[in-house]
Design an enzyme around this catalytic site. Structure first.
Site, mmCIF file in Angstrom:
data_model
loop_
_atom_site.group_PDB
_atom_site.id
_atom_site.type_symbol
_atom_site.label_atom_id
_atom_site.label_comp_id
_atom_site.label_asym_id
_atom_site.label_seq_id
_atom_site.Cartn_x
_atom_site.Cartn_y
_atom_site.Cartn_z
ATOM 1 N N CYS A 89 97.252 99.336 71.189
ATOM 2 C CA CYS A 89 97.134 99.542 72.672
ATOM 3 C C CYS A 89 98.060 99.059 73.520
ATOM 4 O O CYS A 89 98.018 99.552 74.866
ATOM 5 C CB CYS A 89 95.412 98.996 73.074
ATOM 6 S SG CYS A 89 94.412 99.500 72.086
ATOM 7 N N HIS A 124 94.997 99.501 80.489
ATOM 8 C CA HIS A 124 94.674 100.115 79.346
ATOM 9 C C HIS A 124 93.072 100.214 79.405
ATOM 10 O O HIS A 124 92.614 99.304 79.833
ATOM 11 C CB HIS A 124 94.697 99.277 78.129
ATOM 12 C CG HIS A 124 94.030 99.478 76.776
ATOM 13 N ND1 HIS A 124 94.118 100.814 76.345
ATOM 14 C CD2 HIS A 124 93.418 98.898 76.118
ATOM 15 C CE1 HIS A 124 93.515 100.847 74.987
ATOM 16 N NE2 HIS A 124 93.089 99.768 74.807
ATOM 17 N N ASN A 143 88.510 105.058 74.463
ATOM 18 C CA ASN A 143 89.815 104.332 74.354
ATOM 19 C C ASN A 143 90.645 105.129 73.473
ATOM 20 O O ASN A 143 90.149 105.059 72.187
ATOM 21 C CB ASN A 143 88.987 102.872 73.781
ATOM 22 C CG ASN A 143 90.409 102.070 73.401
ATOM 23 O OD1 ASN A 143 91.396 102.391 73.516
ATOM 24 N ND2 ASN A 143 90.122 100.609 73.321
HETATM 25 C C1 LIG Z 1 82.335 95.576 72.040
HETATM 26 C C2 LIG Z 1 81.663 95.217 73.040
HETATM 27 C C3 LIG Z 1 81.311 96.386 74.118
HETATM 28 C C4 LIG Z 1 80.339 94.582 72.708
HETATM 29 O O1 LIG Z 1 79.636 94.043 74.025
HETATM 30 P P1 LIG Z 1 79.127 92.456 73.912
HETATM 31 O O2 LIG Z 1 78.420 92.356 75.194
HETATM 32 O O3 LIG Z 1 80.508 91.679 73.770
HETATM 33 O O4 LIG Z 1 78.039 92.206 72.791
HETATM 34 P P2 LIG Z 1 78.015 91.333 71.772
HETATM 35 O O5 LIG Z 1 78.766 91.383 70.435
HETATM 36 O O6 LIG Z 1 78.085 89.858 72.296
HETATM 37 O O7 LIG Z 1 76.394 91.567 71.345
HETATM 38 C C5 LIG Z 1 75.429 91.188 72.325
HETATM 39 C C6 LIG Z 1 74.100 92.163 71.693
HETATM 40 O O8 LIG Z 1 74.448 93.434 71.795
HETATM 41 C C7 LIG Z 1 74.213 93.882 70.432
HETATM 42 N N1 LIG Z 1 75.114 94.901 70.074
HETATM 43 C C8 LIG Z 1 76.509 94.800 69.497
HETATM 44 N N2 LIG Z 1 77.161 95.814 69.413
HETATM 45 C C9 LIG Z 1 76.224 97.019 69.681
HETATM 46 C C10 LIG Z 1 76.102 98.343 69.937
HETATM 47 N N3 LIG Z 1 77.301 99.003 69.766
HETATM 48 N N4 LIG Z 1 75.164 99.032 70.376
HETATM 49 C C11 LIG Z 1 73.820 98.075 70.633
HETATM 50 N N5 LIG Z 1 73.757 96.997 70.760
HETATM 51 C C12 LIG Z 1 75.029 96.265 70.064
HETATM 52 C C13 LIG Z 1 74.250 92.700 69.660
HETATM 53 O O9 LIG Z 1 73.530 92.670 68.340
HETATM 54 C C14 LIG Z 1 73.827 91.835 70.584
HETATM 55 O O10 LIG Z 1 72.530 91.499 70.485
HETATM 56 P P3 LIG Z 1 71.455 90.322 70.540
HETATM 57 O O11 LIG Z 1 71.848 89.877 71.997
HETATM 58 O O12 LIG Z 1 70.059 90.947 70.484
HETATM 59 O O13 LIG Z 1 71.789 89.489 69.699
HETATM 60 C C15 LIG Z 1 82.557 94.120 73.996
HETATM 61 O O14 LIG Z 1 82.537 93.003 73.372
HETATM 62 C C16 LIG Z 1 83.895 94.621 74.122
HETATM 63 O O15 LIG Z 1 84.037 95.662 74.994
HETATM 64 N N6 LIG Z 1 84.810 94.061 73.614
HETATM 65 C C17 LIG Z 1 86.168 94.320 74.055
HETATM 66 C C18 LIG Z 1 86.518 95.215 73.098
HETATM 67 C C19 LIG Z 1 87.855 96.058 73.416
HETATM 68 O O16 LIG Z 1 88.199 96.312 74.517
HETATM 69 N N7 LIG Z 1 88.411 96.426 72.251
HETATM 70 C C20 LIG Z 1 89.623 97.342 72.397
HETATM 71 C C21 LIG Z 1 90.495 96.224 72.819
HETATM 72 S S1 LIG Z 1 92.266 97.392 72.659
#
Ligand SMILES: CC(C)(COP(=O)(O)OP(=O)(O)OC[C@H]1O[C@@H](n2cnc3c(N)ncnc32)[C@H](O)[C@@H]1OP(=O)(O)O)[C@@H](O)C(=O)NCCC(=O)NCCS
Length: 347
Positions: free
Chosen positions: A121, A257, A288
């Site tokens: 990215c 990005h 993305n």
């Molecule tokens: C991936 C992302 C959206 C997940 O969101 P988050 O708020 O961090 O989620 P978490 O992993 O902390 O999980 C929070 C809750 O959501 C749930 N969850 C995780 N992924 C999920 C999904 N795809 N759909 C539904 N629920 C989900 C988890 O099980 C957790 O549930 P709980 O609270 O009951 O235990 C977020 O971390 C993100 O955008 N990270 C950056 C990613 C990125 O930009 N990557 C590319 C860079 S180039």
């Protein structure tokens, strides 16, 4: 002592930016079943409403060619004027040759130097930095940079860590000579201690020796990436502004990005950008697209008339590696006649 008669170092500028998206609009509801998610959860946590994916018959090369032609058009530059073609992609499915050489040939840019880079990215901003250096040093007069991904080739529909974020598309820019500095220094770097924060499930070696014959796909540690991107990366952007001799108040347009809408909002807050700064928010509809996301967000800003040539823009790429790169540049006075057609989709 005899000195060499070499080209005089000069300044560089972005002459045109454009891109094309995968043709298919994929709404959240089409993906949520196998990952036990919901449209509401995805919108709240990421800002994504739809992502664009390519038709099965649309190849990475097709996306690249579409973006390259659109950028040349926007820059009013002929392919034959291009000295170097740099493609940034992590989804070209052949180890060699570089896709850039085929692109140079088919565009009509041969015998331009042509090569691929892999910086995920961050790749588009890495390549813009390289193009800027080439032009300023006199190594090239015009460089075509392409950031392109067919991320859907590495998507596992049952993966809830990253696959639902990903889209397909290609963006491109033409960099050329300028009388005045119009691209600031690139601030770039990497942190390989987090190489497993965004990763491929298993290596080609494992695939080849038969210990895991499933097709490798992508995964990430979402919260790790989120914290790094929202809190560390704004410091990189701040250094890029300083390196250009400017302050955050000077930035008219912010094109990060397109990883997550919440990350974009955090960055704006941490950077202290002006309340009226125009922000690239293409992620809501495109998803993305890794190396393609910044030029695609730029293409949208021009197409929608939100920006114009002469404005001061800050762009920053960050992702797998972890790798990052940022630069400030002046938006080009580009040809907008064909921008509607550049969208290459069903909007
Ligand atoms: C991936 C992302 C959206 C997940 O969101 P988050 O708020 O961090 O989620 P978490 O992993 O902390 O999980 C929070 C809750 O959501 C749930 N969850 C995780 N992924 C999920 C999904 N795809 N759909 C539904 N629920 C989900 C988890 O099980 C957790 O549930 P709980 O609270 O009951 O235990 C977020 O971390 C993100 O955008 N990270 C950056 C990613 C990125 O930009 N990557 C590319 C860079 S180039």
């Amino acid at each position: 002592m005899t000195s060499l008669k070499v080209a005089t170092p000069t300044h560089s500028q972005v002459l045109g930016v454009s891109g094309v998206r995968g043709e298919v609009v994929v709404p959240n509801d089409e993906l949520v079943g196998p990952i036990d998610s919901s449209d509401e959860w995805i919108q709240q946590r990421t800002g994504i409403v739809t992502r664009r994916r390519a038709l099965p018959e649309t190849t990475l090369k097709d996306l690249c060619m579409g973006a390259a032609r659109a950028a040349l058009d926007a820059a009013s530059v002929e392919a034959s004027e291009i000295d170097v073609v740099i493609l940034s992609s992590v989804t070209h499915l052949e180890q060699t040759p570089a896709l850039a050489t085929t692109l140079a040939f088919e565009l009509g840019a041969a015998p331009a130097a042509a090569f691929d880079i892999s910086a995920a990215c961050a790749g588009y901003c890495y390549a813009i930095g390289m193009a800027d250096t080439m032009v300023r040093s006199g190594q090239a007069q015009k460089v075509l940079v392409i950031g392109a991904e067919r991320m859907s080739d590495f998507v596992d529909p049952t993966d809830r860590t990253i696959s639902f974020l990903l889209g397909d598309g290609a963006g491109a820019a033409v960099i050329g000579v300028s009388d005045t500095p119009k691209i600031g220094p690139t601030v770039w770097g990497s942190d390989g201690s987090h190489a497993r924060a965004i990763y491929q499930t298993h290596s080609w070696q494992t695939f080849m020796d038969g210990s895991d014959t499933s097709w490798p796909t992508l995964r990430q540690e979402g919260p790790t990436v989120f914290k790094w991107a929202a809190f560390e990366i704004p410091r990189v952007a701040a250094r890029a502004i300083e390196a250009a001799g400017l302050t955050p108040e000077d930035i008219d347009v912010f094109i990060p990005h397109q990883a997550n809408m919440r990350i974009i909002d955090q960055m704006i807050k941490h950077l202290g950008l002006r309340p009226d700064v125009v922000v690239g928010r293409d992620i809501a509809e495109t998803g993305n697209t890794s190396a393609a996301s910044i030029p695609l967000a730029t293409e949208r800003l021009f197409r929608e008339g939100q920006v114009h040539g002469g404005q001061v823009a800050l762009q920053i790429g960050f992702g797998a590696g972890l790798a990052y790169a940022a630069q400030v540049f002046i938006l080009p006075n580009q040809n907008t006649a064909n921008e509607k057609g550049n969208n290459n989709g069903t909007e």
